[in-house]
Design a protein around this motif. Structure first.
Motif, PDB file in Angstrom:
ATOM      1  N   LEU A  62       0.853  -1.188   0.000  1.00  0.00           N
ATOM      2  CA  LEU A  62       0.000   0.000   0.000  1.00  0.00           C
ATOM      3  C   LEU A  62       0.887   1.235   0.000  1.00  0.00           C
ATOM      4  O   LEU A  62       1.743   1.398   0.877  1.00  0.00           O
ATOM      5  N   ARG A  63       0.709   2.116  -0.983  1.00  0.00           N
ATOM      6  CA  ARG A  63       1.570   3.293  -1.059  1.00  0.00           C
ATOM      7  C   ARG A  63       0.814   4.548  -0.626  1.00  0.00           C
ATOM      8  O   ARG A  63      -0.433   4.584  -0.629  1.00  0.00           O
ATOM      9  N   ASP A  64       1.558   5.570  -0.290  1.00  0.00           N
ATOM     10  CA  ASP A  64       0.988   6.855   0.105  1.00  0.00           C
ATOM     11  C   ASP A  64       0.539   7.611  -1.150  1.00  0.00           C
ATOM     12  O   ASP A  64       1.369   7.951  -1.999  1.00  0.00           O
ATOM     13  N   ILE A  65      -0.754   7.841  -1.285  1.00  0.00           N
ATOM     14  CA  ILE A  65      -1.275   8.529  -2.470  1.00  0.00           C
ATOM     15  C   ILE A  65      -1.787   9.929  -2.141  1.00  0.00           C
ATOM     16  O   ILE A  65      -2.449  10.557  -2.971  1.00  0.00           O
ATOM     17  N   SER A  66      -1.482  10.438  -0.948  1.00  0.00           N
ATOM     18  CA  SER A  66      -2.027  11.734  -0.536  1.00  0.00           C
ATOM     19  C   SER A  66      -1.611  12.849  -1.492  1.00  0.00           C
ATOM     20  O   SER A  66      -2.420  13.722  -1.838  1.00  0.00           O
ATOM     21  N   GLY A  67      -0.341  12.829  -1.936  1.00  0.00           N
ATOM     22  CA  GLY A  67       0.110  13.858  -2.874  1.00  0.00           C
ATOM     23  C   GLY A  67      -0.578  13.751  -4.221  1.00  0.00           C
ATOM     24  O   GLY A  67      -0.899  14.764  -4.850  1.00  0.00           O
ATOM     25  N   ASP A  68      -0.833  12.520  -4.659  1.00  0.00           N
ATOM     26  CA  ASP A  68      -1.518  12.304  -5.928  1.00  0.00           C
ATOM     27  C   ASP A  68      -2.955  12.824  -5.867  1.00  0.00           C
ATOM     28  O   ASP A  68      -3.454  13.422  -6.827  1.00  0.00           O
ATOM     29  N   GLU A 126      -4.123  15.196  -3.961  1.00  0.00           N
ATOM     30  CA  GLU A 126      -4.141  16.663  -3.924  1.00  0.00           C
ATOM     31  C   GLU A 126      -3.857  17.245  -5.306  1.00  0.00           C
ATOM     32  O   GLU A 126      -4.473  18.235  -5.711  1.00  0.00           O
TER      33      GLU A 126
END
Length: 270
Positions: free
Chosen positions: A242-248, A250
């Protein structure tokens, strides 16, 4: 598993990604594969590669969101090879504007046409032969965006993929006792050219950790090659990590926003 030797298989979006991998694998199992897409050159390249390996493949250019062209496609396949045994609805299109606030009507409709309307038209076109023979398989590549819609795929893409999931369930519930197998495959992030449309296109190292096209193709082959008595109604396939997609998310929120709305973004970032 059943033998795919001689089966007539139609794969849409066969010029690249999942469709290309699936078409090659079907041909390796002895199927006669019709490669469908809008651009002739990629289709011809895949067909040539299949033939070089001793497989059978035909390239067919069509806009599958147009009923007349779908009717012509299915008629040509029937005349040249026989009725379609397996239809793989793989072609997909994502919008460049991901936020429902900004997307234009024409872009919304284009995404629905490719991802949803085309699946309906193709399925409708092959149904008569499949039901007459009481034998046929329709596999549609949806997306986990159908279950978890967000700003990665965007509003239009998620809605369309949810629609095809619903439609495939309808086909299964309605025609299963007439010999039709209808399967939905829901991949998570897959390393295909569609990633280039992301608001924040993933780096190569990130893409390497995603599901690869051949992984989904293996799932398609599994569903297609099981004995006719068995159907995989729905299959989910996702990256293990599971990757961090918070920047994507936004970046997707503000991609193609009107200039006057960017002040709103700037104020939120303060």
């Amino acid at each position: 598993m059943s033998n795919l030797q001689g089966k007539v298989v139609v794969v849409t979006g066969a010029g690249s990604g999942i469709g290309k991998s699936a078409a090659i694998m079907f041909a390796q199992r002895g199927a006669r594969v019709v490669l469908v897409g809008r651009r002739p050159m990629p289709l011809e390249e895949v067909a040539s590669a299949i033939k070089a390996q001793g497989g059978q493949a035909w390239a067919y250019t069509a806009h599958i969101e147009r009923k007349q062209e779908v009717t012509a496609l299915v008629g040509w396949v029937r005349e040249q090879l026989g009725p379609v045994d397996i239809l793989v609805n793989n072609a997909g299109s994502a919008s460049k504007t991901l936020n429902a606030r900004w997307i234009e009507e024409a872009e919304w409709e284009q995404v629905q046409d490719v991802n949803l309307k085309a699946v309906f038209l193709l399925s409708q076109a092959v149904l008569p032969d499949m039901l007459a023979r009481r034998d046929g398989t329709i596999i549609t590549v949806s997306s986990l965006a159908a279950l978890r819609p967000n700003l990665l795929g965007g509003a239009a893409y998620g809605a369309a993929k949810a629609g095809v999931r619903n439609f495939m369930a309808y086909l299964h519930n309605t025609f299963r006792n007439e010999g039709l197998r209808a399967t939905t495959i829901l991949p998570g992030e897959v390393n295909t050219p569609i990633m280039d449309n992301r608001a924040n296109p993933p780096a190569e190292a990130v893409r390497e950790q995603m599901v690869q096209p051949e992984d989904v193709a293996e799932a398609i082959l599994l569903c297609a090659s099981l004995p006719a008595r068995t159907v995989v109604e729905e299959l989910r396939i996702a990256p293990t990590a599971l990757r961090d997609i918070s920047g994507d998310l936004e970046a997707g929120r503000w991609k193609n926003a009107p200039p006057e709305c960017l002040a709103e973004r700037d104020s939120l970032l303060k």
